[in-house]
Design a protein around this motif. Structure first.
Motif, PDB file in Angstrom:
ATOM      1  N   ARG A   7       1.011  -1.206   0.030  1.00 57.27           N
ATOM      2  CA  ARG A   7      -0.172  -0.178   0.115  1.00 57.27           C
ATOM      3  C   ARG A   7       0.947   1.245  -0.078  1.00 57.27           C
ATOM      4  NH1 ARG A   7      -5.684   1.674   0.552  1.00 57.27           N
ATOM      5  NH2 ARG A   7      -5.153   3.795   0.435  1.00 57.27           N
ATOM      6  N   GLU A   8       1.204   1.644   0.685  1.00 57.28           N
ATOM      7  CA  GLU A   8       2.638   2.546   0.923  1.00 57.28           C
ATOM      8  C   GLU A   8       4.189   2.884  -0.218  1.00 57.28           C
ATOM      9  OE1 GLU A   8       1.609   5.262   3.277  1.00 57.28           O
ATOM     10  OE2 GLU A   8      -0.504   4.657   3.238  1.00 57.28           O
ATOM     11  N   GLN A  38      -1.018  13.596  -4.252  1.00 56.49           N
ATOM     12  CA  GLN A  38      -0.404  12.965  -3.966  1.00 56.49           C
ATOM     13  C   GLN A  38       0.591  13.322  -3.537  1.00 56.49           C
ATOM     14  OE1 GLN A  38       0.301   9.351  -6.444  1.00 56.49           O
ATOM     15  NE2 GLN A  38      -2.186   8.651  -6.609  1.00 56.49           N
ATOM     16  N   GLN A  46       8.513   8.583   4.805  1.00 57.19           N
ATOM     17  CA  GLN A  46       7.762   9.214   6.023  1.00 57.19           C
ATOM     18  C   GLN A  46       8.639   9.619   7.497  1.00 57.19           C
ATOM     19  OE1 GLN A  46       3.578   6.938   5.515  1.00 57.19           O
ATOM     20  NE2 GLN A  46       4.765   6.210   2.995  1.00 57.19           N
ATOM     21  N   ARG A 126      -2.611   6.743   5.307  1.00 56.96           N
ATOM     22  CA  ARG A 126      -2.735   7.662   4.855  1.00 56.96           C
ATOM     23  C   ARG A 126      -3.843   9.002   5.595  1.00 56.96           C
ATOM     24  NH1 ARG A 126      -2.222   5.873  -1.616  1.00 56.96           N
ATOM     25  NH2 ARG A 126      -0.514   5.006  -1.196  1.00 56.96           N
ATOM     26  N   GLU A 143     -11.254   1.553   1.618  1.00 59.13           N
ATOM     27  CA  GLU A 143      -9.658   1.553   1.972  1.00 59.13           C
ATOM     28  C   GLU A 143      -8.514   0.199   1.932  1.00 59.13           C
ATOM     29  OE1 GLU A 143      -7.515   4.176   1.186  1.00 59.13           O
ATOM     30  OE2 GLU A 143      -9.294   5.281   1.028  1.00 59.13           O
TER      31      GLU A 143
END
Length: 195
Positions: A7-8, A38, A46, A126, A143
């Motif tokens: 996902r990330e 985005q 992050q 997110r 999600e």
């Protein structure tokens, strides 16, 4: 971890802190949508943002975040970076880290999460408040399904496994139960107040 990486940062193990392809893709999406849709940040970027509290949305902040990410990648292994990330990431309602989120949302250890629970947890990163399973269950389920789709695309699971997980969304504990855990662990005072 598979859900999180899918996902990330699907190229997490192939870059050195900065995913140039991801940055270009994010820039193109933002250009087309004429807004910041985005960010193109890697897990390492992050982690840099969380560690040094880099909140400002600017080119200078993004460049600093990238520079710190490169230093983190030189200093730590990928496993050490993931360990720090999963133990720090904010997941809503006073939850920092995957372990607290597993306990708070599902009442279990992170090692015991089902595929659907892991996908839901990864999906809320997110926007933890916007996708909160406590307050926004439909958004959290959406999600979760998007994360399952990413996991299929990245080869972590089959389409059949994704469909089975999506067909039975996880049961989320009441928020009051998590708040009681926080009070019991003295992380939140029953006498606290806002000024």
């Amino acid at each position: 971890l598979d859900a999180l990486i899918a996902r990330e940062d699907s190229r997490f193990y192939r870059h050195r802190g900065i995913d140039h392809f991801g940055l270009v893709r994010a820039w193109l999406v933002n250009l087309r949508s004429k807004r910041l849709a985005q960010g193109g940040s890697t897990i390492t970027m992050q982690l840099a943002r969380m560690t040094y509290d880099l909140r400002e949305r600017s080119i200078e902040r993004k460049l600093l975040e990238m520079a710190i990410a490169r230093r983190i990648e030189r200093r730590f292994t990928k496993e050490e970076i993931l360990h720090r990330y999963v133990n720090r990431i904010f997941l809503g309602t006073g939850m920092n880290g995957i372990e607290q989120a597993a306990r708070g949302y599902f009442g279990k250890r992170s090692a015991d999460l089902t595929l659907a629970e892991a996908a839901m947890t990864a999906g809320i990163i997110r926007a933890p408040n916007g996708f909160s399973p406590f307050r926004q269950p439909r958004s959290a389920e959406r999600e979760m399904r998007m994360t399952l789709d990413r996991m299929v695309k990245e080869g972590y699971i089959s389409r059949r496994e994704a469909s089975a997980a999506a067909a039975a969304p996880p049961e989320v504990l009441p928020q009051s139960q998590w708040m009681e855990i926080l009070r019991r662990e003295a992380k939140l005072s029953g006498e606290s107040y806002l000024l």
